[in-house]
Design an enzyme around this catalytic site. Structure first.
Site, PDB file in Angstrom:
ATOM      1  N   LYS A  81     -54.946 -36.819 -18.688  1.00  0.00           N
ATOM      2  CA  LYS A  81     -54.237 -37.469 -19.791  1.00  0.00           C
ATOM      3  C   LYS A  81     -53.105 -36.606 -20.336  1.00  0.00           C
ATOM      4  CE  LYS A  81     -57.469 -36.057 -23.484  1.00  0.00           C
ATOM      5  NZ  LYS A  81     -56.524 -35.236 -24.263  1.00  0.00           N
ATOM      6  N   ARG A 129     -52.501 -42.595 -31.061  1.00  0.00           N
ATOM      7  CA  ARG A 129     -53.197 -43.718 -30.422  1.00  0.00           C
ATOM      8  C   ARG A 129     -54.495 -44.029 -31.142  1.00  0.00           C
ATOM      9  NH1 ARG A 129     -57.622 -43.429 -27.558  1.00  0.00           N
ATOM     10  NH2 ARG A 129     -57.430 -41.165 -27.372  1.00  0.00           N
ATOM     11  N   ARG A 157     -62.486 -28.695 -34.709  1.00  0.00           N
ATOM     12  CA  ARG A 157     -62.491 -30.081 -35.193  1.00  0.00           C
ATOM     13  C   ARG A 157     -63.867 -30.479 -35.719  1.00  0.00           C
ATOM     14  NH1 ARG A 157     -57.994 -33.466 -31.901  1.00  0.00           N
ATOM     15  NH2 ARG A 157     -56.612 -31.735 -31.423  1.00  0.00           N
ATOM     16  N   CYS A 242     -47.224 -38.742 -23.527  1.00  0.00           N
ATOM     17  CA  CYS A 242     -48.663 -38.547 -23.759  1.00  0.00           C
ATOM     18  C   CYS A 242     -49.052 -38.672 -25.232  1.00  0.00           C
ATOM     19  CB  CYS A 242     -49.092 -37.166 -23.248  1.00  0.00           C
ATOM     20  SG  CYS A 242     -48.685 -36.859 -21.534  1.00  0.00           S
TER      21      CYS A 242
END
Length: 328
Positions: A81, A129, A157, A242
Site C-alpha cells: 500500500k 481514507r 498509536r 497513497c
C-alpha cells in the site's frame, strides 16, 4: 558463491522488520540461500509531518529503491500500500506473496466496538481514507465521534488509547497480526464500513530483473497479485497517491470467506473477482462508492482494465472533486 547471503533491504520499524523476517524465511526456503536484513532509514521514518502533508506517495519507498539500484541490497520488501503505482525502470515486483487480512481494525478502550463508542469519542488515524469513511459511517448511524490525525508506529498509536488521550485508534489488521498483537483488536471493521487502502495487507518483493527475480517469483500468489493489481489500477486511474482518501478491495466472493484475508487453501474453482472502490471527503459529507464484478483476471492487463473501468465510473460520479490535490 551460492552461499553468499542475499541482502534484503527493509525499513527499520518493528513492523517492517517483522514483515521482512517473514519474507526472508520464505526466501531461504525457496532458494536454499542465507538471507541477511539490511536496515534502511526512509524519509517517511524521519519526518514528523503527517503523511497527508508530505504526500504519502513513496516516502517509505524511495530510499529502499535507491539502495536496490545502487546494488547495496539484492532485494527489498515493501508494504504494497506504500508503493507508488508507477513502476520505476530497472526494478520489478518479483513476488507478491499471499495477502494477510486486508481489513482495518479498531483498538478501543474498555473493549468497545465502533457502534458502542460514546458520543464525543476521539478516534485516531493518520489516514484521510479512514477519516472519510469513519466520518461518513458516523453521519449515517448517528454516532457522535471525532477523528483525530495522528502519526507514529503501532506502539505509539495504541499508547494514545492506553494513556487515555484517545478513545480508539484504527490500524491495519495485517500489521497487528504480523506483530502478534491481533489480541488487542476490539473490532475488525468490515469492508462495507471501511474499505482498506489499495494493496493493504499485501507485501511486495522488489528487485532488478534477472535470475534472482525468477527465483523470488516462487513466492508469488496469483490471486493476491490479481486483486492488488486491480486495486492499484483504480488508484492510478484516479490519479491519486497513497495518501488520498481512496479505498479499494478486490476479493473473490465464490472462493473465500467474507473477510479480506485469503485462506491458503483457496478453492481453485474460483472464477469471479469483485472490486469495490470508494472516494470521500475527509469530513464524510460526500462519498462515491461503487462495485464491479468480473472474471478472475488471467493477465495483468485484464486486472488493470477492471480497476480502470471502475475508476472511470467513479470519476463520472464526481470522485475527482473529493480527493483534494490529485497526484501529478
Amino acid at each position: 558463491m551460492t552461499d553468499k547471503p542475499l541482502r534484503l533491504g527493509t525499513r527499520r520499524s518493528k513492523l517492517a522488520m517483522a514483515q521482512s523476517g517473514l519474507v526472508a524465511d520464505a526466501v531461504r526456503e525457496a532458494t536454499g540461500r542465507p538471507v541477511e536484513l539490511v536496515e534502511i532509514t526512509t524519509y517517511g521514518d524521519t519526518s514528523r509531518e503527517h503523511l497527508a502533508r508530505i504526500g504519502g506517495t513513496g516516502v517509505f519507498v524511495t530510499a529502499l529503491r535507491d539502495a536496490l539500484l545502487r546494488g547495496d541490497v539484492d532485494f527489498a520488501v515493501h508494504s504494497l500500500k506504500d508503493l507508488p503505482t508507477a513502476q520505476p525502470e530497472g526494478l520489478v515486483l518479483a513476488a507478491i506473496p499471499r495477502r494477510e487480512d486486508a481489513r482495518d481494525a479498531l483498538v478501543a478502550r474498555d473493549g468497545l466496538t465502533l457502534e458502542r463508542l460514546p458520543r464525543g469519542a476521539r478516534i485516531g488515524t493518520g489516514s484521510p481514507r479512514r477519516m472519510a469513511q469513519l466520518n461518513a459511517h458516523a453521519r449515517a448511524h448517528g454516532l457522535g465521534v471525532e477523528t483525530v490525525p495522528i502519526r507514529g508506529n503501532v506502539d505509539t498509536r495504541i499508547n494514545f488509547v492506553r494513556d487515555g488521550e484517545l478513545d480508539a485508534v484504527v490500524l491495519a489488521a495485517a500489521g497487528l497480526n504480523r506483530l502478534g498483537r491481533g489480541g488487542e483488536v476490539t473490532e475488525y471493521l468490515a469492508p462495507d464500513t471501511v474499505l482498506p487502502a489499495p494493496g493493504q495487507g499485501a507485501l511486495a518483493v522488489e528487485c532488478p530483473p534477472g535470475p534472482l527475480a525468477e527465483a523470488l517469483a516462487r513466492l508469488d500468489d496469483p490471486y493476491t497479485r490479481a486483486a492488488v493489481t486491480a486495486e492499484r489500477a483504480l488508484l492510478a486511474a484516479l490519479e491519486a497517491g497513497c495518501s488520498a482518501p481512496v479505498g479499494a478491495l478486490a476479493d473473490f466472493p465464490d472462493g473465500t470467506q467474507d473477510q479480506a484475508a485469503q485462506p491458503n487453501d483457496m478453492a481453485r474453482q474460483t472464477t469471479e473477482m469483485r472490486l469495490r472502490g470508494v472516494v470521500g471527503s475527509t469530513d464524510g459529507a460526500a462519498l462515491v462508492q461503487l462495485t464491479t464484478t468480473g472474471h478472475v483476471p488471467s493477465t495483468q492487463a485484464e486486472a488493470e482494465a477492471l480497476g480502470a473501468e471502475l475508476a472511470a465510473e467513479m470519476l463520472a460520479k464526481g470522485a475527482a472533486g473529493l480527493m483534494g490535490e490529485r497526484a501529478r
